[in-house]
Design an enzyme around this catalytic site. Structure first.
Site, PDB file in Angstrom:
ATOM      1  N   ILE A 166      -4.116  -8.367  42.218  1.00 60.22           N
ATOM      2  CA  ILE A 166      -4.678  -7.655  43.297  1.00 60.22           C
ATOM      3  C   ILE A 166      -6.261  -7.090  43.041  1.00 60.22           C
ATOM      4  CG2 ILE A 166      -4.397  -5.943  45.121  1.00 60.22           C
ATOM      5  CD1 ILE A 166      -2.361  -8.005  45.022  1.00 60.22           C
ATOM      6  N   ASP A 167      -6.346  -6.485  41.834  1.00 60.34           N
ATOM      7  CA  ASP A 167      -7.708  -6.085  41.376  1.00 60.34           C
ATOM      8  C   ASP A 167      -8.640  -7.278  41.437  1.00 60.34           C
ATOM      9  OD1 ASP A 167      -7.864  -3.573  40.538  1.00 60.34           O
ATOM     10  OD2 ASP A 167      -6.600  -4.128  38.789  1.00 60.34           O
ATOM     11  N   GLY A 168      -8.207  -8.554  40.972  1.00 57.58           N
ATOM     12  CA  GLY A 168      -9.275  -9.565  40.834  1.00 57.58           C
ATOM     13  C   GLY A 168      -9.462 -10.246  42.146  1.00 57.58           C
TER      14      GLY A 168
END
Length: 393
Positions: A166-168
């Protein structure tokens, strides 16, 4: 010429999502000035360090090609220096909680007043508005909140993806959003505030299941990564040597699979006759495939099925795919220089083919402070005074 040559970016972000966005901008040619506190981005402190202190491999993978400036934003002089950089910037990227920039006197209205062309990109867990806006988030929190983890539930319970997916993806969405804002600025002459939330990014990744629920009322999940598509011809299987991922989704692919496996008679088996039949007879089809595939080696089967135009892949480790000739030939990985390390570090590029870039350097904490601030007109005496005041290092 690189796509973003001439664009100046002030990067106030830390950890993964924001730096992934600014990493993309640096890959595309923008001049990214990474503003760090005296202790540095927390990602510098992660494990797997090399020669230089505060230079972890995870940090290096998403910060190469940037310039590092240390400013203490708890000092008035540090804030004033930041203002001078922002007034000359095209883009400001930050991933503080909502309200932090305002407490620094830098909400979007104030930024717009002093630099009307500035594009502000704010990356948070839940966005700048809504009942959850004040909450913080990490990758696994977004996976939990969005239904992501429940979609991956097994008999052992909900499962998170083992990488910060999700961060990426949030960083990539932020890049798309700001590129759209740049395009609008070309026409209107003024910047805007791009609001990016990790929860929104996670929901974008589970978009198909959201739509299925919206229309049918069903909530897919609890099937160990299979979602709502229980099709045994499109899953992972152990073989006599290694694991194989089958991707036989349509009827011609299924028939080609059965021929390669040496069982063309199964084409006439009603359990394989259609997608609906394979869903209905999932357990039986999976059992048959498990027994049949156990007689093959994954490497042999991959080659045979690929020749038959059936999507297929051996299950590989990250190390194995990183050394694969295909990845090497495409230039998917490229080297970055790490000060005081014994050799360059391979990192993944922007994820699409671009013109060859120069080998970028991973910035040592504060290494570019003097150079960047000299560009604002500060003299050696000015810098010495700022260091004595603790505004810079």
């Amino acid at each position: 010429m690189n796509a973003l040559d001439g664009l100046n970016v002030v990067d106030l972000s830390h950890a993964i999502a924001g730096p992934t966005c600014t990493n993309m901008l640096a890959e595309l040619g923008a001049d990214v000035i990474k503003i760090e506190p005296p202790q540095g981005d927390g990602f510098r402190h992660y494990t797997e360090h090399g020669g230089a202190p505060l230079l972890s491999i995870p940090f290096a993978s998403i910060n190469a090609g940037k310039r590092s400036v240390v400013l203490d934003l708890k000092t008035p002089a540090g804030i004033e220096l930041l203002w001078q950089l922002v007034e000359r910037a095209d883009i400001l990227v930050e991933n503080f909680r909502p309200g932090v920039l305002a407490r620094l006197g830098m909400d979007f209205a104030a930024l717009h007043a002093r630099n009307p062309r500035l594009i502000l990109v704010s990356i948070t867990g839940f966005g700048q508005s809504g009942p959850l806006a004040d909450r913080g988030a990490y990758d696994h929190i977004a996976q939990a909140m969005s239904g992501f983890a429940m979609l991956n539930a097994t008999a052992d319970g909900p499962q998170k993806i083992g990488i910060p997916i999700i961060d990426g993806f949030t960083g990539y969405l932020a890049t798309i959003g700001l590129l759209a804002a740049l395009r609008r600025r070309d026409h209107r002459g003024v910047g805007e505030h791009v609001d990016v939330a990790m929860l929104d990014a996670a929901l974008k990744l589970v978009n198909t299941t959201v739509s299925v629920h919206s229309y049918t009322g069903r909530t897919p999940g609890g099937t160990g990564n299979r979602g709502f598509r229980l099709v045994a011809t499109s899953e992972f299987y152990p073989t006599a040597e290694g694991w194989i991922a089958l991707g036989a989704n349509n009827q011609p692919q299924v028939e080609a699979l059965l021929r390669v496996l040496g069982h063309p008679e199964m084409i006439d088996d009603p359990r394989f006759a259609s997608h609906e039949a394979r869903v209905e007879h999932y357990v039986a089809v999976r059992q048959w495939l498990t027994e049949t595939l156990a007689q093959w080696r994954a490497a042999d089967l991959e080659a045979r099925l690929a020749d038959a135009r059936v999507p297929v892949a051996m299950l590989r480790t990250v190390g194995e795919i990183a050394q694969h000739p295909h990845v090497r030939q495409r230039g998917t990985l490229h080297p970055v220089t790490l000060p005081d390390w014994d050799r360059p570090l391979d990192v993944v590029g922007p994820g699409f083919a671009v013109e060859t870039q120069a080998q970028p350097m991973v910035p040592v904490l504060g290494a570019d402070t003097d150079e960047v601030l000299a560009g604002l007109g500060l003299t050696a005496s000015d810098l010495a005074t700022l260091r004595q005041a603790g505004a810079i290092q």
